[in-house]
Scaffold this motif. Sequence first.
Motif, PDB file in Angstrom:
ATOM      1  N   LEU A  81       7.738  -6.855 -17.206  1.00 32.03           N
ATOM      2  CA  LEU A  81       6.289  -6.868 -17.318  1.00 32.03           C
ATOM      3  C   LEU A  81       5.686  -8.076 -16.611  1.00 32.03           C
ATOM      4  N   GLY A  82       6.366  -9.209 -16.714  1.00 34.25           N
ATOM      5  CA  GLY A  82       5.885 -10.416 -16.043  1.00 34.25           C
ATOM      6  C   GLY A  82       5.870 -10.251 -14.533  1.00 34.25           C
ATOM      7  N   PHE A  83       6.954  -9.648 -13.990  1.00 32.20           N
ATOM      8  CA  PHE A  83       7.018  -9.406 -12.547  1.00 32.20           C
ATOM      9  C   PHE A  83       5.926  -8.436 -12.107  1.00 32.20           C
ATOM     10  N   GLN A  84       5.669  -7.421 -12.918  1.00 33.23           N
ATOM     11  CA  GLN A  84       4.632  -6.457 -12.588  1.00 33.23           C
ATOM     12  C   GLN A  84       3.247  -7.112 -12.562  1.00 33.23           C
ATOM     13  N   LEU A  85       2.980  -7.983 -13.561  1.00 38.11           N
ATOM     14  CA  LEU A  85       1.707  -8.686 -13.586  1.00 38.11           C
ATOM     15  C   LEU A  85       1.563  -9.628 -12.398  1.00 38.11           C
ATOM     16  N   LEU A  86       2.663 -10.291 -12.037  1.00 39.01           N
ATOM     17  CA  LEU A  86       2.646 -11.201 -10.890  1.00 39.01           C
ATOM     18  C   LEU A  86       2.337 -10.443  -9.602  1.00 39.01           C
ATOM     19  N   ALA A  87       2.986  -9.273  -9.438  1.00 38.18           N
ATOM     20  CA  ALA A  87       2.726  -8.460  -8.244  1.00 38.18           C
ATOM     21  C   ALA A  87       1.286  -7.983  -8.217  1.00 38.18           C
ATOM     22  N   LEU A  88       0.751  -7.585  -9.386  1.00 41.70           N
ATOM     23  CA  LEU A  88      -0.622  -7.111  -9.463  1.00 41.70           C
ATOM     24  C   LEU A  88      -1.615  -8.211  -9.091  1.00 41.70           C
ATOM     25  N   PHE A  89      -1.393  -9.423  -9.616  1.00 37.85           N
ATOM     26  CA  PHE A  89      -2.274 -10.526  -9.299  1.00 37.85           C
ATOM     27  C   PHE A  89      -2.166 -10.926  -7.825  1.00 37.85           C
ATOM     28  N   SER A  90      -0.955 -10.818  -7.257  1.00 38.15           N
ATOM     29  CA  SER A  90      -0.771 -11.142  -5.838  1.00 38.15           C
ATOM     30  C   SER A  90      -1.566 -10.188  -4.966  1.00 38.15           C
ATOM     31  N   ILE A  91      -1.499  -8.887  -5.301  1.00 38.50           N
ATOM     32  CA  ILE A  91      -2.247  -7.893  -4.540  1.00 38.50           C
ATOM     33  C   ILE A  91      -3.748  -8.130  -4.675  1.00 38.50           C
ATOM     34  N   ALA A  92      -4.184  -8.419  -5.902  1.00 34.50           N
ATOM     35  CA  ALA A  92      -5.604  -8.675  -6.122  1.00 34.50           C
ATOM     36  C   ALA A  92      -6.072  -9.917  -5.363  1.00 34.50           C
ATOM     37  N   GLY A  93      -5.229 -10.956  -5.347  1.00 32.58           N
ATOM     38  CA  GLY A  93      -5.581 -12.176  -4.631  1.00 32.58           C
ATOM     39  C   GLY A  93      -5.676 -11.950  -3.130  1.00 32.58           C
ATOM     40  N   ALA A  94      -4.696 -11.195  -2.580  1.00 34.02           N
ATOM     41  CA  ALA A  94      -4.723 -10.904  -1.149  1.00 34.02           C
ATOM     42  C   ALA A  94      -5.956 -10.096  -0.777  1.00 34.02           C
ATOM     43  N   LEU A  95      -6.307  -9.124  -1.630  1.00 32.51           N
ATOM     44  CA  LEU A  95      -7.494  -8.313  -1.381  1.00 32.51           C
ATOM     45  C   LEU A  95      -8.766  -9.160  -1.431  1.00 32.51           C
ATOM     46  N   LEU A  96      -8.816 -10.095  -2.374  1.00 32.65           N
ATOM     47  CA  LEU A  96      -9.977 -10.968  -2.492  1.00 32.65           C
ATOM     48  C   LEU A  96     -10.130 -11.852  -1.261  1.00 32.65           C
ATOM     49  N   ILE A  97      -9.013 -12.406  -0.775  1.00 31.02           N
ATOM     50  CA  ILE A  97      -9.050 -13.248   0.422  1.00 31.02           C
ATOM     51  C   ILE A  97      -9.531 -12.442   1.627  1.00 31.02           C
ATOM     52  N   TYR A  98      -9.017 -11.198   1.739  1.00 28.53           N
ATOM     53  CA  TYR A  98      -9.431 -10.340   2.850  1.00 28.53           C
ATOM     54  C   TYR A  98     -10.937 -10.071   2.799  1.00 28.53           C
ATOM     55  N   LEU A  99     -11.453  -9.776   1.606  1.00 33.57           N
ATOM     56  CA  LEU A  99     -12.873  -9.484   1.465  1.00 33.57           C
ATOM     57  C   LEU A  99     -13.734 -10.703   1.783  1.00 33.57           C
ATOM     58  N   ILE A 100     -13.275 -11.893   1.370  1.00 36.58           N
ATOM     59  CA  ILE A 100     -14.021 -13.120   1.668  1.00 36.58           C
ATOM     60  C   ILE A 100     -14.097 -13.347   3.172  1.00 36.58           C
ATOM     61  N   CYS A 101     -12.947 -13.174   3.860  1.00 36.77           N
ATOM     62  CA  CYS A 101     -12.923 -13.351   5.312  1.00 36.77           C
ATOM     63  C   CYS A 101     -13.811 -12.323   5.999  1.00 36.77           C
ATOM     64  N   LYS A 102     -13.780 -11.078   5.513  1.00 39.26           N
ATOM     65  CA  LYS A 102     -14.582 -10.019   6.111  1.00 39.26           C
ATOM     66  C   LYS A 102     -16.065 -10.302   5.935  1.00 39.26           C
ATOM     67  N   VAL A 103     -16.453 -10.742   4.750  1.00 39.70           N
ATOM     68  CA  VAL A 103     -17.857 -11.061   4.493  1.00 39.70           C
ATOM     69  C   VAL A 103     -18.309 -12.206   5.370  1.00 39.70           C
ATOM     70  N   ARG A 104     -17.426 -13.198   5.578  1.00 44.76           N
ATOM     71  CA  ARG A 104     -17.787 -14.335   6.412  1.00 44.76           C
ATOM     72  C   ARG A 104     -18.016 -13.899   7.861  1.00 44.76           C
ATOM     73  N   GLU A 105     -17.123 -13.029   8.391  1.00 46.07           N
ATOM     74  CA  GLU A 105     -17.293 -12.546   9.751  1.00 46.07           C
ATOM     75  C   GLU A 105     -18.568 -11.736   9.886  1.00 46.07           C
ATOM     76  N   ASP A 106     -18.836 -10.890   8.884  1.00 47.24           N
ATOM     77  CA  ASP A 106     -20.041 -10.072   8.937  1.00 47.24           C
ATOM     78  C   ASP A 106     -21.289 -10.927   8.870  1.00 47.24           C
ATOM     79  N   SER A 107     -21.235 -12.002   8.059  1.00 44.31           N
ATOM     80  CA  SER A 107     -22.407 -12.867   7.935  1.00 44.31           C
ATOM     81  C   SER A 107     -22.698 -13.586   9.236  1.00 44.31           C
ATOM     82  N   VAL A 108     -21.623 -13.964   9.985  1.00 40.17           N
ATOM     83  CA  VAL A 108     -21.825 -14.596  11.288  1.00 40.17           C
ATOM     84  C   VAL A 108     -22.496 -13.622  12.240  1.00 40.17           C
TER      85      VAL A 108
END
Length: 330
Positions: A9-36
Amino acid sequence: MEAMTMLVLGFQLLALFSIAGALLIYLICKVREDSVSVSAGSHPSRVVLITSADTALGLQLCTHLANKGCRVFAGMKEAQDSLPAKLLCGWMKIREYSEEPIAGTIIPMRLDVTREDVLREATVVMGANLNADERGIAAVINTSGSVFRGQVESQDVQQWEHMLRTNILGTLRVAKAFVGFLRPTRGRLLYLGGVGGGGSAGNGGDGLVAFNASRVAVDKCAEELRKELHPYGVSVVALDTCGMTAESLYKAPVAQTMSLAVGAPTQYTADVLSPDALHVIERALWDFAPQQRYALLSHNKYQFALPCRSSLRLQRPVASTVGENGSQSV
């Protein structure tokens, strides 16, 4: 709950948070490019002044920004019969009849940062070429400058005076002449700087004592201008050229012989900035909240030979403007 189940369960939660974090970083970068992109498209003015299109760097910026839809005032010491003027005129004609004509335009005009009378004439020309609904311009990019390489004990004092007059006093004259066009639009003044004000081409042992001293003074001038113009909403931005040689900043367009046949056209290239560096300049122009300094090279401690996407053509070859002593001035 068994230990093994908790581990899984711990490994599953870690993988889930990793995916969520990567998605969040991608969205932040995308928003920054769009704002420029949005800020560039929604900027109240798309008019830019390049103080010296006599250099390869200035020519490259003129054509690049025109391709991006800007109306570019291209400052030149001679705006009609000089090689840069002919190159820009030929470039505009070629793009005019191409399948995808450019959205912007280039207006060559006479400009010399060492002469008050010419600067006054340039402000009149700019005012006459602004539309009735335009209160000012978006930015001034000061590409004017001078470099003479040589040891202090053997260098001509007149070369020092020319660098100080062009690099330091030229920076102040540009601000004095054109700040009136930047206040109404809360525009930006961009200049060529170096890390910590130490110049962009190395140390004094390279024969650049006077040049590097002038670059330190230019950085200090820009720092003080930033404080003075801040209440008016005018931003002063440094384009960090660390990693580029001093000569590359002010070199003339480079002639390349494409054919040995008699009468074959000579091709001139502006091979100064990479596409990534041009994108950095776009950010410096259109970021909603501009930084005080933008680095043109990703890895400043290395020096690169940067290619240019496009070239400029002229039928008749013209003699180079580089002096015998390795000096360059625009």
